[in-house]
Design an enzyme around this catalytic site. Sequence first.
Site, PDB file in Angstrom:
ATOM      1  N   GLU B  50       0.874  -1.168   0.000  1.00  0.00           N
ATOM      2  CA  GLU B  50       0.000   0.000   0.000  1.00  0.00           C
ATOM      3  C   GLU B  50       0.917   1.226   0.000  1.00  0.00           C
ATOM      4  O   GLU B  50       1.663   1.438   0.950  1.00  0.00           O
ATOM      5  CB  GLU B  50      -0.854  -0.062   1.268  1.00  0.00           C
ATOM      6  CG  GLU B  50      -1.837   1.038   1.463  1.00  0.00           C
ATOM      7  CD  GLU B  50      -2.457   0.986   2.868  1.00  0.00           C
ATOM      8  OE1 GLU B  50      -2.795   2.051   3.381  1.00  0.00           O
ATOM      9  OE2 GLU B  50      -2.563  -0.103   3.456  1.00  0.00           O
ATOM     10  N   ASP B  61      -4.602  10.129  10.149  1.00  0.00           N
ATOM     11  CA  ASP B  61      -3.296   9.598  10.536  1.00  0.00           C
ATOM     12  C   ASP B  61      -2.789  10.148  11.859  1.00  0.00           C
ATOM     13  O   ASP B  61      -2.961  11.317  12.169  1.00  0.00           O
ATOM     14  CB  ASP B  61      -2.274   9.889   9.432  1.00  0.00           C
ATOM     15  CG  ASP B  61      -2.506   9.016   8.218  1.00  0.00           C
ATOM     16  OD1 ASP B  61      -2.558   7.781   8.403  1.00  0.00           O
ATOM     17  OD2 ASP B  61      -2.660   9.541   7.107  1.00  0.00           O
TER      18      ASP B  61
END
Lengths: 399, 265
Positions: B50, B61
Amino acid sequence: MSTTLDSQILGHFGPYGGRFVPEALIGALDELALAHEVALADPIFQAELAELHKTYTGRPSIITEVKRFADHAGGARIFLKREDLNHTGSHKINNVLGQALLTKRMGKKRIIAETGAGQHGVASATAAALMGLECVVYMGEEDTKRQSLNVARMKLLGAEVIPVTQGSRTLKDAINEAMRDWVTNVDTTHYLLGTVAGPHPFPTMVRDFHRIIGVEARGQMLELLGRLPDVILACVGGGSNAIGIFHPFIDDKEVRLVGLEAGGSGVETGLHAATISGGSPGVLHGTRSYVLQDANGQTIESHSISAGLDYPGVGPEHAYLHDIGRAEYRPITDAQAMEAFGLMSRTEGIIPAIETAHALAGAMQIGRELGPEAVLLVNFSGRGDKDVQTAAQYFGIPL
Amino acid sequence: MSTPLELLFAKTRSENRAALIGYLPAGFPTQQGCIAALTAMVEGGVDAIEIGYPYSDPVMDGPVIQAAAETSLKNGTGAHEVMETLSAISKIAPSVVMTYWNPIERYGVDRFLADLKSNGGSGVITPDLTVEESATWLTSSLVHETNRIYVVAPSTSAERLRLVTSATSGFVYAASLMGVTGTRTSISSSAQELVGRLREVTELPIAVGLGVSTPDQAREVAQYADGVIVGSAFIRLLQESATLSEGVEKVRALAQQLSSGLQRS
């Protein structure tokens, strides 16, 4: 409720608005949208909010005509809608009290908020104190230094202020960090967003809580002059005070609506926060609107002498009003805003917030363009106490 | 036609094991360093890659990936570098790009997927794209035969799980907990519960991410999920290493440890 622009599906304004958020937040956004819809139609909620505005906020806010200032604006008649006289010193309290009431209705005990200059943080901390809610305010580390007095104010009101050290350490990053907190604590926490940006229902809900500005002003102008103003002006960062005064006039096609953006050092220099004048359509903080961005879609840092307008996005309804030509948006440079700031202070004895000074500079321009027959209504969104240090520095007054 | 990613899950399912998916942002710690580290991951036993498209405002995040994205952006990473990384890595493992929505919209949805496909990409993970905003995305991904990987969370209702998985292809990304990316000391029980709820509405492979960093955690997740996604743990190794080659070797070693325990008992 005016419905001309409410042909929205899931909070869309033409191609703008919508929801660009992690799936984790969808449940909370649906819950909020429903709570807002129910509250709009609920006379008990509306009465509770109206009572708070009457006995706590100090509404209705008055209208002041500024004749000496108008001499510098082509002699047009200029009226101010005095949101600076609200408790906590700006329009922000309108939205904060509404959302805090909704928070209680949803059974949540904790609110989080982002703040740039500290006005929305102070308003949020105030509402939290009033309603017995826990309050955490995210503020860019740079801003906590520039606005240390407001940090102290929030702490005195019982809020926790968390300095954000990521990214550019300003408002944009404070919003990122608040969204991360929300994703983590969404069961117990309401994100009390301070402007008409963000994912649906925020742009619609925050607008609805600020519509009271325009609704009052419409009645007041009719009572005072027997007619509507020719032009309504307001500063636009995220755009909450502007949409609040614009929205009830949208169907009055003869009334020009003008938003004044933060032109910083000038749009042509790249150092500005004039998102509609100098940006392009994109997605930021959960909504599609105009954004300051580079060729790769990375957000560009904004620049403005006014911390409250220093944001690289803008509410999606403004993007739409711009595209369909119902409202116009102009950049005002730092220098133009500070000229209006000084003039208003000296000619009328009213010190504006630097954000508000952008709208006043717009009134000077448009007043000169239209001449003495014109009637201008300016949303005087906030008082300037918080900006005394910045203004003193700007004008070379020793502290 | 099946994408390399779909073929991988068919294979790991037949082998009765979970697939290991490794994440790094493109351009971190440098453009070539990223490709070297991803290559070491694959050599160490990671099944699919990924590649993150670093973004200025990554609200999903935690601090580790935020810092890595900031480094990468300072290195000048943009769409070109993401595609270059994809081109290199897709030759050795099925590869997807994970990106926030705005860079795709700015690049042009159709152009992005055309370039992704021509560089060997299998699909795209879109953490902040809702199905309601996916009309163009859906059409374009059908034209270019790429996978649409949506992220669901423990708070996602049964009704929405049905809606989101019906728009998904390749695999479903199940966030193990309510929160942002980053290492955690234990796997939340909400992960297994979410995978259970997903099994009731979809036949698609399900990969669990967010907070998986140790071999024990990977082994635990592999017992009930079809894929295990590890990101922040790899990034930390690269951040903590004095040199790139030291970091790359540590990444290889972690990949070996993680991949050794994915067989279901």
